[in-house]
Scaffold this motif. Structure first.
Motif, PDB file in Angstrom:
ATOM      1  N   HIS C  52      37.966  29.453 105.668  1.00 57.06           N
ATOM      2  CA  HIS C  52      39.171  30.178 106.022  1.00 57.06           C
ATOM      3  C   HIS C  52      40.328  30.189 104.773  1.00 57.06           C
ATOM      4  O   HIS C  52      40.840  31.197 104.397  1.00 57.06           O
ATOM      5  CB  HIS C  52      39.759  29.783 107.323  1.00 57.06           C
ATOM      6  N   GLU C  54      39.970  28.988 101.951  1.00 58.20           N
ATOM      7  CA  GLU C  54      39.806  29.430 100.463  1.00 58.20           C
ATOM      8  C   GLU C  54      40.081  30.916 100.038  1.00 58.20           C
ATOM      9  O   GLU C  54      40.152  30.995  98.903  1.00 58.20           O
ATOM     10  CB  GLU C  54      38.049  29.243 100.354  1.00 58.20           C
ATOM     11  N   GLN C  55      40.376  31.553 101.128  1.00 59.40           N
ATOM     12  CA  GLN C  55      40.368  32.905 100.927  1.00 59.40           C
ATOM     13  C   GLN C  55      41.966  33.473 100.805  1.00 59.40           C
ATOM     14  O   GLN C  55      42.277  34.622 100.417  1.00 59.40           O
ATOM     15  CB  GLN C  55      39.818  33.771 101.656  1.00 59.40           C
ATOM     16  N   PHE C  56      42.876  32.639 100.989  1.00 58.03           N
ATOM     17  CA  PHE C  56      44.236  32.965 101.121  1.00 58.03           C
ATOM     18  C   PHE C  56      44.619  33.101  99.684  1.00 58.03           C
ATOM     19  O   PHE C  56      43.998  32.411  98.747  1.00 58.03           O
ATOM     20  CB  PHE C  56      45.129  31.780 101.658  1.00 58.03           C
TER      21      PHE C  56
ATOM     22  N   TRP D 277      33.376  35.577  96.530  1.00 58.28           N
ATOM     23  CA  TRP D 277      33.464  37.274  96.449  1.00 58.28           C
ATOM     24  C   TRP D 277      33.535  37.752  95.184  1.00 58.28           C
ATOM     25  O   TRP D 277      33.147  38.899  94.798  1.00 58.28           O
ATOM     26  CB  TRP D 277      34.588  37.534  97.493  1.00 58.28           C
ATOM     27  N   PRO D 303      37.519  38.793 105.944  1.00 59.01           N
ATOM     28  CA  PRO D 303      36.885  37.808 105.530  1.00 59.01           C
ATOM     29  C   PRO D 303      37.443  36.498 105.916  1.00 59.01           C
ATOM     30  O   PRO D 303      36.790  35.424 106.105  1.00 59.01           O
ATOM     31  CB  PRO D 303      36.606  37.837 104.148  1.00 59.01           C
ATOM     32  N   LYS D 304      38.875  36.499 106.221  1.00 57.47           N
ATOM     33  CA  LYS D 304      39.651  35.133 106.420  1.00 57.47           C
ATOM     34  C   LYS D 304      39.068  34.733 107.744  1.00 57.47           C
ATOM     35  O   LYS D 304      39.260  33.672 107.775  1.00 57.47           O
ATOM     36  CB  LYS D 304      40.906  35.539 106.390  1.00 57.47           C
ATOM     37  N   THR D 305      38.949  35.615 108.750  1.00 56.05           N
ATOM     38  CA  THR D 305      38.557  35.149 110.019  1.00 56.05           C
ATOM     39  C   THR D 305      37.031  35.280 110.331  1.00 56.05           C
ATOM     40  O   THR D 305      36.465  34.930 111.464  1.00 56.05           O
ATOM     41  CB  THR D 305      38.951  36.170 111.065  1.00 56.05           C
ATOM     42  N   ALA D 306      36.040  35.343 109.224  1.00 55.02           N
ATOM     43  CA  ALA D 306      34.589  35.322 109.447  1.00 55.02           C
ATOM     44  C   ALA D 306      34.168  34.088 109.938  1.00 55.02           C
ATOM     45  O   ALA D 306      34.834  33.006 109.471  1.00 55.02           O
ATOM     46  CB  ALA D 306      33.906  35.806 108.155  1.00 55.02           C
ATOM     47  N   GLY D 310      32.748  33.567 104.933  1.00 60.71           N
ATOM     48  CA  GLY D 310      33.815  34.318 104.723  1.00 60.71           C
ATOM     49  C   GLY D 310      34.117  34.558 102.888  1.00 60.71           C
ATOM     50  O   GLY D 310      34.474  35.519 102.492  1.00 60.71           O
ATOM     51  N   PRO D 311      33.980  33.172 102.336  1.00 58.93           N
ATOM     52  CA  PRO D 311      34.446  33.454 100.998  1.00 58.93           C
ATOM     53  C   PRO D 311      33.550  34.158 100.014  1.00 58.93           C
ATOM     54  O   PRO D 311      34.063  34.614  98.841  1.00 58.93           O
ATOM     55  CB  PRO D 311      34.256  31.829 100.602  1.00 58.93           C
TER      56      PRO D 311
END
Lengths: 337, 337, 337, 337
Positions: C52, C54-56, D277, D303-306, D310-311
């Protein structure tokens, strides 16, 4: 640097770590979690103290935060490095194709191939004069005679030449004849050689070792930069893995990863990457599509009689086809040829 | 050499291969199978023609039959090679323990460690003067001063010394001070260095590279032997794999495999093999139980302040325990210490 | 969990991460370093939020601090797990030897081998009834008939039996006949099979996959424990690497590493580890010397006619020698046999 | 099959091998070389006897000549296999793009993503209902509810759906809802699952395991074909190597190598191949340029809440860009989209 304490680390252990951080002149920053304490260390820019703290009682492991390379990375230099070799400009919009035989074998061989690859659109000529060979009984190159023949081929074609240097003792001779000096995959961590190459003012073509991580490759570049030479090209040429259908496992991801981490131009060697001439075309296309700044391709006028790497060499005719095939792929990713 | 033709290879293709074999002065020996034709080649002792035939039309692949090394293998010499370094005899019933710091750091450090390991039962002293380091910013060794300190430690203890040589330019200096010259893992395929070491009359301690096959290691030994020096010790020190719990994956099988294929003594380096001091004891026991002729172990009097490899170094006290623990294992496999 | 921000992360990015940590009910703990900000997260015991964060925007990477397994690790249970199979006690001072053929092939074969290995000192009998084979055209085992023959061999010898279960649909049948159920290397991450094995009350012999890390192996054990079955034996049997001299690269370090991280007994399989019968003896000695709690060894009364794994199987005569050789090694490390 | 005798093999040993070949009904064909005798075996089409001969006295090794797979290879079928899923035709000139979330999480999620990827040009929808997860504590999928939601998304968009089946017990349920059944990388050698998939009449999307060779992958396909189902798509998704900058090492060479050896369509999974990604775009371009017949790409609307992967998931917006970018690359290699 983050020091992770063991779950059952005593407060004495934690204190000892903190005192040592302070004693060394850094700032300590402990975080007391539910299951573990971790201690942040502020101010240390090397990784040398990492091993020091790993040995303190109660320490589970130490995590580095900063990257170990500086000048090779994007943090110090954000814009792309452009390298000029003769009138060839590497690292910009134009794709750079380096082609030529694995080994320089004779004057007629290198002349014939040089003219052919020039005709087909190569930007630079490659050719081995000093050859690292797995077997002591194999052909090891024409050495200085090979260098002279390369220089003659440059005269005849106008193509700048790149050739491998295997030993710090040969840097002077190779420097005299070549426009760019290549470090082979097996020498990527020959640190004294890297240091010598850091002292010259010609570009260095640095091949990734078959068991080198991307970080290792950037650290090898850092060795050269640390001595003063910033003209470095990185080249992916395949990893040693369990797969035996190919000579190496060509790590195409390394191209975008290196470009994200570093400002240095990134090349691919599809000949060593696959080890079969029929793989050179798809791997070249893949590398260009993934964003490579250039390719190094082995071409031989008679691969069957090549003294080294025949099976992965293209004939001049197939090289011409390769260049044609690449043009549309290059255009598709915004590159000219 | 066996040439495997493609399933649909025409008789013209097969004939062309046979004619080429004959033309080169070898004997061809075709076998016409149900699905494929294979052609045996008799008389070629190198692997250089392998690539030549791979490129003939209709050829699927070429299988080598003979091993690429000669003098390093058992076929040329069946009895074990025994190497004498000072009064230490390596390769016989007695297990040889080499111990000392990763780097020589100062006179007091090397003296203190040398006396300690001698006291605990070491047979030889190790210590790095020229240090290959991944980072250009790390300590690279005391160089010639380090060599002099090692020689002084030999005077004080009587222990023969082994130290690494990283560059052909340093062979002369290292030769002057050391009793045995070590080739580090990263230099296992530094072929010009191997050639220089083939010209001297002192033993060479050759470490396996982290991505070198057993055959590669024997070919590196062959390089040295081909120049005339037959005093070579092989050393397993761990492979680079996907496992991250250990610094390297120690390939204990390499010990019996090398002993089956070669007459040269086989050592193990449990310090680099695992990368953690607490693994040195189990890996040492495993290596001795598997039949190793000797061990090279990193020992430091104060691992926390070591300038390199602290986490994998034993204290003198733990080294003493290690030697004690090994005695019964060595005895269990018929070795004395 | 430690969130490492990019060097140039804006304060808005850092704030957004901190707010999200707080929103999720954890405590945030930022450390503002010279070159980077890192944010510690306190209170999260899973690794699911790692991806979660990692994507910020502005996040470089996220480092886990806690181990992903709980019950398989030493933190929850410090004392060794002892497992009893029939009257065999595994995990204590006594070394446990499991021996038998790769595949059960016939009544006379399994009876003959069972009696032989019992006579030589084996503690348990192995034998495959359901066989995973790389080729669909190879012998796949006698299936339920094989289970019955194993049970008959147990009756005749008193040796508890272990056999592989490849498919959740077979758990019931294998459970009925076997004393211990084996998960083969290729099924180590067959998670639905692991879940079924977590619901039974017989021990599970869990082999490490050829590309599984030590952490992966412990997570596979965790799958079984999470369903309620804590009777698990871990088994190292070799990794897939670039080395081709051996069938796999036997990772002897895994034995002490697993014992440090986990309370579960650790076995070694020297037959698959090396892939050659002549390696079984040195690898067995190495494994025992490194501290293994037991061995699983393939024995066949006529390896030449074995329907699987003949080359790595010992004859009963060589198995007897092996057991003899191991006694002194076991004694040297404080184990009885 | 070629049997290589040891250098010092006695004539008795050679005779015993020849007699055994004859006894088994094959033809023997000895070649007496200068240093070694090799014996060709004609008539045996399996590899099962290979191990048999490895155990004869005096035998050094046995080399297979024929490939172990038949129906998956080009020798039995030279023309490309074209597979139709709904109105999508795979394996021809048109590139096939499969897109969708790692896991089906809810009706609104899958509907929203399905509509978005359809709009951007995807040919098929992916989505996990049964999820293999390394940790037993992670989200394992909505299972049959997930299958129903996928079917609903197919109704809404007209896109055929592919979803993973992890267990032979689930084949019936997955078959009922999905248009194509996926075998995940960790199950590539779950042989009983492969057998079940060989009995159905829907296509199977077979992912290469992270430590599977190309030959292993073709043998897994052979398992399915041997039971009667010839509709198989092969998918490269990255190998486990020592490199840690990427989640896996994407083996782009596998695409042309598989196409040379097999008639089955070859896909690439750039999401798992790289694990980030930002690598999906360059790896997709590389795969298409290398000749892939299609791609499987993870897309998530947030993706953040996948709940998984997500990454490495693209947003719908980035997926649209990807498809745009791919068009010119596809055209450059003669593919339509």
């Amino acid at each position: 640097m983050i020091i992770v304490m063991q779950q059952n680390a005593s407060s004495e252990c934690i204190d000892a770590v903190i005192q040592e951080i302070d004693r060394m002149g850094f700032k300590s920053h402990p975080i007391f979690g539910v299951e573990r304490t971790v201690v942040g260390v502020i101010g240390d820019k090397t990784r040398d103290t990492l091993e020091h703290f790993e040995q303190f009682e109660g320490v589970e492991r130490v995590l580095p935060i900063l990257q170990p390379y500086k000048f090779a990375g994007r943090e110090v230099q954000q814009e792309e490095t452009i390298i000029e070799v003769g009138n060839v400009r590497i690292g910009g919009a134009r794709l750079c194709i380096i082609a030529g035989p694995c080994s320089v074998e004779s004057e007629s061989q290198i002349m014939s191939i040089a003219l052919a690859v020039k005709e087909s659109g190569a930007d630079m000529l490659r050719g081995g004069a000093f050859k690292p060979r797995t077997s002591p009984y194999s052909f090891k190159g024409l050495r200085e005679e090979g260098l002279r023949l390369l220089a003659a081929a440059r005269e005849a074609t106008g193509l700048p030449v790149v050739t491998e240097v295997m030993d710090a003792r040969h840097v002077e001779a190779v420097y005299e004849y070549a426009d760019m000096l290549q470090v082979g995959a097996r020498n990527m961590q020959n640190f004294t050689l890297l240091e010598e190459l850091g002292k010259i003012d010609k570009p260095v073509f640095l091949k990734r070792g078959p068991s080198a991580t991307i970080e290792d490759l950037l650290m090898a570049a850092e060795y050269i930069i640390a001595e003063g030479n910033r003209k470095i090209l990185l080249c992916e040429r395949g990893l040693r893995t369990f797969e035996t259908a190919t000579r190496n496992t060509f790590d195409v991801s390394a191209i975008p990863v290196l470009q994200r981490l570093s400002h240095l131009p990134v090349f691919a060697d599809p000949s060593h990457g696959g080890g079969h001439w029929w793989l050179v075309d798809p791997l070249s296309r893949a590398a260009v599509a993934a964003g490579a700044d250039g390719l190094m391709v082995e071409v031989h006028d008679n691969p069957k009689t090549a003294l080294s790497d025949g099976p992965q060499s293209l004939t001049p005719k197939n090289f011409t086809k390769l260049v044609e095939n690449l043009k549309s792929v290059a255009a598709a990713v915004g590159r000219s040829m």
